[in-house]
Design a protein around this motif. Structure first.
Motif, PDB file in Angstrom:
ATOM      1  N   GLU A   1       1.592   3.581  -6.984  1.00  0.00           N
ATOM      2  CA  GLU A   1       1.945   3.104  -8.329  1.00  0.00           C
ATOM      3  C   GLU A   1       1.309   1.755  -8.646  1.00  0.00           C
ATOM      4  O   GLU A   1       1.663   1.122  -9.637  1.00  0.00           O
ATOM      5  N   GLY A   2       0.412   1.292  -7.795  1.00  0.00           N
ATOM      6  CA  GLY A   2      -0.285   0.041  -8.094  1.00  0.00           C
ATOM      7  C   GLY A   2       0.095  -1.090  -7.163  1.00  0.00           C
ATOM      8  O   GLY A   2       1.251  -1.233  -6.782  1.00  0.00           O
ATOM      9  N   GLY A   3      -0.919  -1.872  -6.817  1.00  0.00           N
ATOM     10  CA  GLY A   3      -0.717  -2.954  -5.856  1.00  0.00           C
ATOM     11  C   GLY A   3       0.185  -4.060  -6.373  1.00  0.00           C
ATOM     12  O   GLY A   3       0.972  -4.643  -5.620  1.00  0.00           O
ATOM     13  N   THR A   4       0.093  -4.366  -7.694  1.00  0.00           N
ATOM     14  CA  THR A   4       0.891  -5.457  -8.255  1.00  0.00           C
ATOM     15  C   THR A   4       2.381  -5.168  -8.104  1.00  0.00           C
ATOM     16  O   THR A   4       3.158  -6.015  -7.635  1.00  0.00           O
ATOM     17  N   ILE A   5       2.769  -3.964  -8.514  1.00  0.00           N
ATOM     18  CA  ILE A   5       4.185  -3.584  -8.413  1.00  0.00           C
ATOM     19  C   ILE A   5       4.625  -3.621  -6.959  1.00  0.00           C
ATOM     20  O   ILE A   5       5.716  -4.092  -6.628  1.00  0.00           O
ATOM     21  N   PHE A   6       3.747  -3.125  -6.095  1.00  0.00           N
ATOM     22  CA  PHE A   6       4.083  -3.059  -4.678  1.00  0.00           C
ATOM     23  C   PHE A   6       4.384  -4.448  -4.121  1.00  0.00           C
ATOM     24  O   PHE A   6       5.428  -4.668  -3.482  1.00  0.00           O
ATOM     25  N   VAL A   7       3.496  -5.403  -4.397  1.00  0.00           N
ATOM     26  CA  VAL A   7       3.701  -6.762  -3.885  1.00  0.00           C
ATOM     27  C   VAL A   7       4.939  -7.394  -4.529  1.00  0.00           C
ATOM     28  O   VAL A   7       5.712  -8.095  -3.863  1.00  0.00           O
ATOM     29  N   ALA A   8       5.144  -7.129  -5.824  1.00  0.00           N
ATOM     30  CA  ALA A   8       6.324  -7.677  -6.504  1.00  0.00           C
ATOM     31  C   ALA A   8       7.605  -7.188  -5.835  1.00  0.00           C
ATOM     32  O   ALA A   8       8.541  -7.964  -5.599  1.00  0.00           O
ATOM     33  N   TYR A   9       7.627  -5.924  -5.495  1.00  0.00           N
ATOM     34  CA  TYR A   9       8.813  -5.379  -4.823  1.00  0.00           C
ATOM     35  C   TYR A   9       8.967  -5.945  -3.412  1.00  0.00           C
ATOM     36  O   TYR A   9      10.072  -6.193  -2.959  1.00  0.00           O
TER      37      TYR A   9
ATOM     38  N   MET B   1       2.758   3.126   3.633  1.00  0.00           N
ATOM     39  CA  MET B   1       2.861   1.936   4.483  1.00  0.00           C
ATOM     40  C   MET B   1       3.446   2.332   5.829  1.00  0.00           C
ATOM     41  O   MET B   1       3.538   3.497   6.144  1.00  0.00           O
ATOM     42  N   LEU B   2       3.838   1.348   6.589  1.00  0.00           N
ATOM     43  CA  LEU B   2       4.420   1.656   7.882  1.00  0.00           C
ATOM     44  C   LEU B   2       5.839   2.183   7.682  1.00  0.00           C
ATOM     45  O   LEU B   2       6.756   1.419   7.430  1.00  0.00           O
ATOM     46  N   ASP B   3       5.968   3.500   7.772  1.00  0.00           N
ATOM     47  CA  ASP B   3       7.271   4.112   7.473  1.00  0.00           C
ATOM     48  C   ASP B   3       8.361   3.598   8.405  1.00  0.00           C
ATOM     49  O   ASP B   3       9.485   3.356   7.984  1.00  0.00           O
ATOM     50  N   ALA B   4       8.013   3.435   9.682  1.00  0.00           N
ATOM     51  CA  ALA B   4       9.012   2.991  10.655  1.00  0.00           C
ATOM     52  C   ALA B   4       9.609   1.649  10.253  1.00  0.00           C
ATOM     53  O   ALA B   4      10.816   1.414  10.382  1.00  0.00           O
ATOM     54  N   LEU B   5       8.761   0.778   9.720  1.00  0.00           N
ATOM     55  CA  LEU B   5       9.215  -0.550   9.315  1.00  0.00           C
ATOM     56  C   LEU B   5      10.165  -0.455   8.116  1.00  0.00           C
ATOM     57  O   LEU B   5      11.200  -1.127   8.069  1.00  0.00           O
ATOM     58  N   THR B   6       9.801   0.406   7.153  1.00  0.00           N
ATOM     59  CA  THR B   6      10.666   0.590   5.987  1.00  0.00           C
ATOM     60  C   THR B   6      12.041   1.106   6.410  1.00  0.00           C
ATOM     61  O   THR B   6      13.070   0.621   5.932  1.00  0.00           O
ATOM     62  N   VAL B   7      12.025   2.070   7.328  1.00  0.00           N
ATOM     63  CA  VAL B   7      13.286   2.612   7.822  1.00  0.00           C
ATOM     64  C   VAL B   7      14.091   1.528   8.538  1.00  0.00           C
ATOM     65  O   VAL B   7      15.291   1.380   8.338  1.00  0.00           O
ATOM     66  N   ALA B   8      13.390   0.733   9.368  1.00  0.00           N
ATOM     67  CA  ALA B   8      14.073  -0.324  10.127  1.00  0.00           C
ATOM     68  C   ALA B   8      14.730  -1.325   9.191  1.00  0.00           C
ATOM     69  O   ALA B   8      15.895  -1.706   9.382  1.00  0.00           O
ATOM     70  N   VAL B   9      14.000  -1.756   8.149  1.00  0.00           N
ATOM     71  CA  VAL B   9      14.565  -2.717   7.208  1.00  0.00           C
ATOM     72  C   VAL B   9      15.771  -2.100   6.492  1.00  0.00           C
ATOM     73  O   VAL B   9      16.803  -2.752   6.317  1.00  0.00           O
TER      74      VAL B   9
ATOM     75  N   LEU C   1       6.437  -7.665   4.387  1.00  0.00           N
ATOM     76  CA  LEU C   1       5.571  -8.265   3.367  1.00  0.00           C
ATOM     77  C   LEU C   1       4.172  -8.490   3.924  1.00  0.00           C
ATOM     78  O   LEU C   1       3.167  -8.129   3.296  1.00  0.00           O
ATOM     79  N   VAL C   2       4.108  -9.069   5.137  1.00  0.00           N
ATOM     80  CA  VAL C   2       2.805  -9.352   5.750  1.00  0.00           C
ATOM     81  C   VAL C   2       2.046  -8.054   6.005  1.00  0.00           C
ATOM     82  O   VAL C   2       0.867  -7.921   5.632  1.00  0.00           O
ATOM     83  N   VAL C   3       2.728  -7.076   6.597  1.00  0.00           N
ATOM     84  CA  VAL C   3       2.067  -5.805   6.898  1.00  0.00           C
ATOM     85  C   VAL C   3       1.583  -5.138   5.611  1.00  0.00           C
ATOM     86  O   VAL C   3       0.462  -4.616   5.542  1.00  0.00           O
ATOM     87  N   GLY C   4       2.442  -5.184   4.568  1.00  0.00           N
ATOM     88  CA  GLY C   4       2.067  -4.573   3.298  1.00  0.00           C
ATOM     89  C   GLY C   4       0.817  -5.203   2.710  1.00  0.00           C
ATOM     90  O   GLY C   4      -0.112  -4.506   2.279  1.00  0.00           O
ATOM     91  N   ILE C   5       0.770  -6.541   2.718  1.00  0.00           N
ATOM     92  CA  ILE C   5      -0.391  -7.229   2.152  1.00  0.00           C
ATOM     93  C   ILE C   5      -1.639  -6.944   2.982  1.00  0.00           C
ATOM     94  O   ILE C   5      -2.720  -6.699   2.441  1.00  0.00           O
ATOM     95  N   VAL C   6      -1.476  -6.936   4.313  1.00  0.00           N
ATOM     96  CA  VAL C   6      -2.614  -6.641   5.188  1.00  0.00           C
ATOM     97  C   VAL C   6      -3.172  -5.256   4.867  1.00  0.00           C
ATOM     98  O   VAL C   6      -4.391  -5.063   4.751  1.00  0.00           O
ATOM     99  N   GLN C   7      -2.281  -4.296   4.665  1.00  0.00           N
ATOM    100  CA  GLN C   7      -2.755  -2.939   4.371  1.00  0.00           C
ATOM    101  C   GLN C   7      -3.489  -2.881   3.034  1.00  0.00           C
ATOM    102  O   GLN C   7      -4.488  -2.171   2.899  1.00  0.00           O
ATOM    103  N   LEU C   8      -2.992  -3.626   2.057  1.00  0.00           N
ATOM    104  CA  LEU C   8      -3.673  -3.657   0.761  1.00  0.00           C
ATOM    105  C   LEU C   8      -5.057  -4.279   0.903  1.00  0.00           C
ATOM    106  O   LEU C   8      -6.044  -3.777   0.355  1.00  0.00           O
TER     107      LEU C   8
ATOM    108  N   ILE D   1       6.847   3.796  -4.275  1.00  0.00           N
ATOM    109  CA  ILE D   1       5.670   3.152  -4.849  1.00  0.00           C
ATOM    110  C   ILE D   1       4.451   3.375  -3.971  1.00  0.00           C
ATOM    111  O   ILE D   1       3.342   3.564  -4.452  1.00  0.00           O
ATOM    112  N   TRP D   2       4.687   3.392  -2.649  1.00  0.00           N
ATOM    113  CA  TRP D   2       3.552   3.511  -1.734  1.00  0.00           C
ATOM    114  C   TRP D   2       3.030   4.939  -1.633  1.00  0.00           C
ATOM    115  O   TRP D   2       1.830   5.169  -1.618  1.00  0.00           O
TER     116      TRP D   2
END
Lengths: 120, 159
Positions: A64-72, A1-9, A49-56, A116-117
């Motif tokens: 590790e799977g889209g379901t787990i990813f969205v759940a997290y 996913m967008l690594d920069a965003l994960t780091v920022a959060v 969340l929005v960026v993650g769903i858009v990428q999916l 997971i990503w």
């Protein structure tokens, strides 16, 4: 996913944890400024969340799977606001400590999201 | 009011509705467990409940055959967490005792499963919540019941 965003959060979450932890240490409840901080962190999680769903949707795969990813992602979005609401019911340093704990939970979730990503 | 918490008296007094946890349950309803440190305990139990329940549902629904023992134990852990969260939120003396028993059971479970996973790793193709004493969850599973028992015992003396 967008690594920069994960780091920022993650960084924002840890900063919030330190801030509210400091408030708890000084025996203070959460104040307006803390809630603004929580709002900022929550907004970042929402963007994630929005960026993650858009990428999916665009066809990229979570390792590790889209379901787990969205759940997290949903868990990451809810962690800080839920702790913030709880802190409204407990106007003491323990409310601040709870928000700090919630922010730490968010930081841990970010690490898991990264795992997971990407290929472990 | 003996302030058992840290002595730094900040000018902006915290609300008087809920007095300090150890300082007589003046304003708050008797037997209420979600106050003071209890809020933090409930929050952590809530987080563990959500985590364990959703994890169990997912694993049992999609890949139960891969590691039945591990996933069954995770489900047990999830039920225990959810029940303790419920009793803490509900409050009252009966709930407090029930939660105390469950915290003890949880501690025994963590220690048993933790030791089991270390002694016989082959029985666990995949991790449970309680594997290696909760290593994957920053040891919260082993620390949380201790904190919970501490808080529940203290709530009795304060009530």
């Amino acid at each position: 996913m967008l690594d920069a965003l994960t780091v920022a959060v993650s960084v924002a979450a840890l900063a919030l944890a330190a801030w509210c932890g400091f408030a708890a240490y000084r025996n203070q409840s959460t104040k307006d400024w803390h809630f603004i901080g929580m709002a900022v962190v929550t907004f970042l999680a929402l963007v994630q969340l929005v960026v993650g769903i858009v990428q999916l949707v665009r066809g990229e795969k979570a390792e590790e799977g889209g379901t787990i990813f969205v759940a997290y992602l949903l868990g990451a979005l809810c962690a800080v606001p839920a702790a913030g609401l709880l802190s409204l019911t407990e106007r003491s340093k323990w409310g601040s400590a709870t928000v700090a704990a919630g922010a730490v939970v968010l930081a841990v979730l970010e690490v898991r999201l990264y795992d997971i990503w990407t290929v472990g | 009011m003996t302030a058992t918490e840290s002595g730094t008296a900040s000018g902006s007094g915290t609300g008087t509705g809920t007095g300090g946890p150890g300082s007589g349950s003046g304003g708050s309803r008797a037997g209420r467990l979600v106050k003071g440190p209890g809020l933090l305990v409930v929050w952590l139990y809530g987080v563990m409940s959500v985590g364990a329940v959703s994890r169990s549902i997912f694993q049992i629904a999609t890949e139960f055959d891969r590691a039945p023992l591990a996933y069954a134990l995770s489900a047990v852990a999830a039920v225990v967490y959810a029940f303790i969260t419920y009793t803490l939120v509900r409050g009252g003396e009966t709930a407090r005792k029930a939660a105390l028993v469950c915290c003890a059971a949880e501690l025994v479970g963590v220690l048993t499963v933790g030791t089991w996973t270390l002694v016989e790793p082959s029985a666990f193709p995949d991790a449970t919540v309680w594997s290696d004493y909760g290593y994957g969850y920053v040891f919260i599973p082993v620390l949380l019941p201790l904190t919970g028992i501490w808080w529940l015992r203290r709530s009795r003396t304060a009530a």
